[in-house]
Design a protein around this motif. Structure first.
Motif, PDB file in Angstrom:
ATOM      1  N   VAL A   1      47.213  47.521  30.525  1.00 55.15           N
ATOM      2  CA  VAL A   1      46.829  46.392  31.293  1.00 55.15           C
ATOM      3  C   VAL A   1      45.636  46.571  31.821  1.00 55.15           C
ATOM      4  CG1 VAL A   1      47.602  45.302  33.501  1.00 55.15           C
ATOM      5  CG2 VAL A   1      49.165  45.667  31.914  1.00 55.15           C
ATOM      6  N   ILE A   2      44.352  45.772  31.764  1.00 48.33           N
ATOM      7  CA  ILE A   2      43.083  45.957  32.202  1.00 48.33           C
ATOM      8  C   ILE A   2      42.727  44.837  33.400  1.00 48.33           C
ATOM      9  CG2 ILE A   2      40.891  46.346  31.496  1.00 48.33           C
ATOM     10  CD1 ILE A   2      41.761  47.007  28.804  1.00 48.33           C
ATOM     11  N   PRO A   3      42.483  45.113  34.337  1.00 55.75           N
ATOM     12  CA  PRO A   3      42.302  44.198  35.434  1.00 55.75           C
ATOM     13  C   PRO A   3      40.793  43.907  35.447  1.00 55.75           C
ATOM     14  CG  PRO A   3      42.895  46.194  36.798  1.00 55.75           C
ATOM     15  CD  PRO A   3      43.144  46.618  35.100  1.00 55.75           C
ATOM     16  N   HIS A   4      40.147  43.635  34.406  1.00 54.25           N
ATOM     17  CA  HIS A   4      38.769  43.566  34.359  1.00 54.25           C
ATOM     18  C   HIS A   4      38.164  42.815  33.027  1.00 54.25           C
ATOM     19  CE1 HIS A   4      34.701  46.185  33.468  1.00 54.25           C
ATOM     20  NE2 HIS A   4      34.518  44.878  33.645  1.00 54.25           N
TER      21      HIS A   4
ATOM     22  N   THR B   1      43.017  36.727  40.270  1.00 47.61           N
ATOM     23  CA  THR B   1      42.936  38.153  39.797  1.00 47.61           C
ATOM     24  C   THR B   1      43.241  38.012  38.240  1.00 47.61           C
ATOM     25  OG1 THR B   1      44.221  39.084  41.656  1.00 47.61           O
ATOM     26  CG2 THR B   1      44.098  40.416  39.660  1.00 47.61           C
TER      27      THR B   1
ATOM     28  N   ILE C   1      46.004  41.652  28.959  1.00 49.21           N
ATOM     29  CA  ILE C   1      47.212  42.168  28.583  1.00 49.21           C
ATOM     30  C   ILE C   1      47.230  42.388  27.033  1.00 49.21           C
ATOM     31  CG2 ILE C   1      48.404  41.773  30.723  1.00 49.21           C
ATOM     32  CD1 ILE C   1      50.055  39.475  29.057  1.00 49.21           C
TER      33      ILE C   1
ATOM     34  N   VAL D   1      43.484  39.284  34.521  1.00 50.91           N
ATOM     35  CA  VAL D   1      44.078  40.606  33.708  1.00 50.91           C
ATOM     36  C   VAL D   1      44.228  40.476  32.391  1.00 50.91           C
ATOM     37  CG1 VAL D   1      45.883  42.332  33.774  1.00 50.91           C
ATOM     38  CG2 VAL D   1      45.199  40.999  36.238  1.00 50.91           C
TER      39      VAL D   1
END
Lengths: 336, 336
Positions: free
Chosen positions: A191-194, A228, A232, A230
C-alpha cells in the motif's frame, strides 16, 4: 465534425476508442495521434482498424481534439490546436485550475462546458468518480465537510502501471523480490500513501486535486474537503470511502432514493446480500457504484458512503466523450 | 509461572511463539493447545520443538493462558480456565465489551490490566494499531472526532486468508477465475468493504469495534468515532487513514515530536525521501509506523495521519505478550 485523439496508444486512448464505438457522437472522420515512436501502429476500431499518426508540430486538422498525452504536451500544444480552430477536451491537469477553462462532469455541470474558450478540462479521475455521487447530495442537503480516503488502482498510472503490478506480482509469487519503476515503491501486496508530488502543506497533488476540483465543479468555494490518496495493488477502478457533514440532516434511505435516480450512479447497497461497490463489479462499467450508505457516527445527520468507479471510463475516457456529446447536442463544438 | 497457548497452530499462535522467543517473560513451562485435529503437531520453538496437545474439556494446568482459538471457544472455556486458577489473556472479541474485563494496550492503559478478575481482553487489531498513535495525541490535545478508513490485510482472516490471496492470485495470473471461501468475494486485485457482520446501523462489526474499543481503552465515552473497514489484497499489516478533530489545536510538527517519544510508535514521516508508513516496511515490526502527519483541511488545528502496523504482532500476538509481561512485572499473574 472531424474528431482527433491525441495519445491514442495509451491506456486512456484505448478506452476512448472503446467508448466511441458505443457513443452517439457523430463525426465524419477520426484521426489518431501519438508520439512519433508509435506512428504506424494500427488500432482496432469498429469492424476495421485505424493507423496512428505522429502528432504534428502545429495545428491539428480537426474540429474536436480529445487530448490524453500528458500535461506537458497539453500545456504546450492545446493553445496551438485551439488557435488552429479546434476545440480541445483535455484529460491532463494542465488547464484545470485556469478560470477561463471549464472543468466538467456532464451529469453535474454540463452547462459549464458551453462557456468554453477553446479548452475544456476533464477532471482528475478520483474527483470525477466522487462528484457524481456527492453532487446530488450537495444540492439537496448542502455538504459542509467532505473527508475522502482513496483505494486507487495501478491503471491510474496507465498501462505501464498495470503491467508493473502484474509482472512484479508474478516475481513475488515466484519467490523473488519486486522491482519498481512506475511507482515510488514495489506495489505487489503493498500500500503506497503517495500519488503525484508532495505539496508544501504535506498533502500530495492528487489529494489537493480532489479538493480543488470538487469545489470548482460544484461551484462552491466554501466546501471543506480533505483527502488521503493511496495506491493499492489492484488493476482498475478507484474506490473511495467518503464522510459527509451536511447542512440539512439526511437519512440513509433518503440518500439511497436520491441517488437511485441520479445520472451516472448505480446504487449498490444491499449489505445483507453482500452487495456493495467493489472493483470486481465496477470495472468496465460506465456508472459509478455507490453503497455502504449509512448515517455518519461523527456528524449527526451526515452520511458515510463508499464508491467504486472505473477510472479509465468515468474517471477519464467516458467523461471526455460525454463532454463531446454534450457539446454536440448543444451545437457548441464547431469553432472553424 | 506455567504458561499455555490455546490456538497454537493458527496464524496468531505462530506469531505468539516468535514473540515469546524474544520476550523477557519468565515461565517454567510452556504448553501448546489446539483442536484435537492438530494434536501431535510439532512446532519449532527456540532451539527445539514443542508438541501441540488437544485442548482439554476442563481446566488448563497453567497460571497464564494466551487464548487465540476464536470467540466461541473463548466464550465457553475462558471462565472454566479462570475457575481452574488461570489468568486468561484473550485475543477474541468474546469479553471485550464486558465491564468486568479490562481491554488493554499496555503502552496506553497497562494499569487497567491490574484490575482484572481473571480475564483480560486483547483488542481488535485495527483498534490496537490506531490507538498507540492516537492515545498520546488525545492526552495532549483532546480528540473530539476521529474518522478512520482502513486498508486491511488478508492475514486478518488468519493463515487461511493469506493462503487464499496467494492461491487465487496465482489462479488469476494464470488466466483463470478467482474462487473464494474465506472472504465474501474474490480478493485478488479486488477491494471488499465488508469485514465481519453487518449491524443494524449499516456499519460492520469490525467498524463498530474500532469505535467501541477505542473509547474503552482511552476511557472516554465522549469520543465520536467512525470507521470504514476495507479488505484489500495484501498479506499482512493493516494501514489506516485517520482524521482527528482536536479540542486544542496542534501543529504537525508538535504531533511529530510528541509521537517520536511515544512507546510502540515509529514516526516515519519524510515525504521528500519517500518515507511514510507502508505494509512493505511495517510487516514484521513490533512498532506501528506513523506518518503523513499534516494539518486537517476540514478541522482547523486538527490532524490527519496514516498508520501501518503488523496486525499479527501489535494487533494480536505482540500485544498479548506485552500484557503478560506487564502483569508479571507488577506481580499480577498468579491467582493459584
Amino acid at each position: 465534425m472531424k474528431l482527433a485523439i491525441v495519445g491514442a496508444t495509451g491506456a486512456v486512448g484505448h478506452e476512448l476508442l472503446r467508448v466511441l464505438e458505443r457513443s452517439p457522437l457523430e463525426y465524419s472522420e477520426l484521426q489518431l495521434y501519438a508520439s512519433p515512436r508509435s506512428a504506424g501502429t494500427k488500432l482496432a476500431f469498429r469492424d476495421g482498424e485505424l493507423t496512428v499518426q505522429a502528432m504534428p508540430d502545429g495545428p491539428i486538422p480537426a474540429d474536436l481534439v480529445l487530448a490524453s498525452a500528458g500535461g506537458s504536451i497539453s500545456q504546450a500544444m492545446a493553445p496551438v490546436w485551439v488557435e488552429g480552430g479546434a476545440t480541445v477536451i483535455d484529460n491532463s491537469s494542465a488547464f484545470r485550475y485556469d478560470d477561463q477553462v471549464p472543468l466538467v462532469v456532464p451529469e453535474v455541470n454540463g452547462e459549464a462546458a458551453l462557456k468554453h474558450s477553446g479548452i475544456i478540462a476533464n477532471p482528475n479521475c478520483t474527483t470525477a468518480i466522487a462528484v457524481v455521487a456527492v453532487a446530488p447530495i450537495h444540492r439537496r442537503y448542502g455538504v459542509r465537510r467532505m473527508i475522502v480516503s482513496t483505494y486507487q488502482a495501478t491503471s491510474g498510472a496507465g498501462q505501464k502501471g498495470m503491467d508493473e503490478l502484474l509482472e512484479q506480482t508474478r516475481a513475488v509469487l515466484g519467490g523473488g523480490e519486486a522491482a519498481h519503476s512506475e511507482f515510488a515503491h514495489p506495489i505487489p501486496f503493498n500500500v503506497i500513501p503517495h500519488i503525484d508530488v508532495f505539496q508544501g502543506n504535506g498533502y500530495t497533488k492528487e489529494e489537493m486535486k480532489v479538493a480543488w476540483e470538487t469545489r470548482k465543479i460544484l461551484g462552491d468555494d466554501s466546501l471543506q474537503i480533505s483527502c488521503t490518496a493511496v495506491r493499492i495493488p489492484i488493476l482498475r477502478t478507484h474506490s473511495e470511502a467518503i464522510t459527509l457533514e451536511l447542512e440539512r440532516p439526511a437519512t440513509p434511505q433518503e440518500v439511497r432514493e436520491l441517488l437511485s435516480t441520479a445520472p451516472g450512479v448505480e446504487v449498490r447497497d444491499e449489505p445483507a446480500q453482500k452487495l456493495y461497490p467493489m472493483p470486481l463489479t465496477a470495472s468496465g462499467k460506465g456508472d459509478v457504484e455507490v453503497g455502504r450508505i449509512r448515517e455518519s457516527l461523527v456528524f449527526p445527520g451526515g452520511i458515510d458512503l463508499f464508491v467504486a468507479g472505473d477510472q479509465l471510463l468515468k474517471g477519464a475516457a467516458l467523461n471526455a466523450v460525454q463532454i463531446a456529446e454534450y457539446l454536440q447536442q448543444h451545437g457548441a463544438v464547431a469553432r472553424r
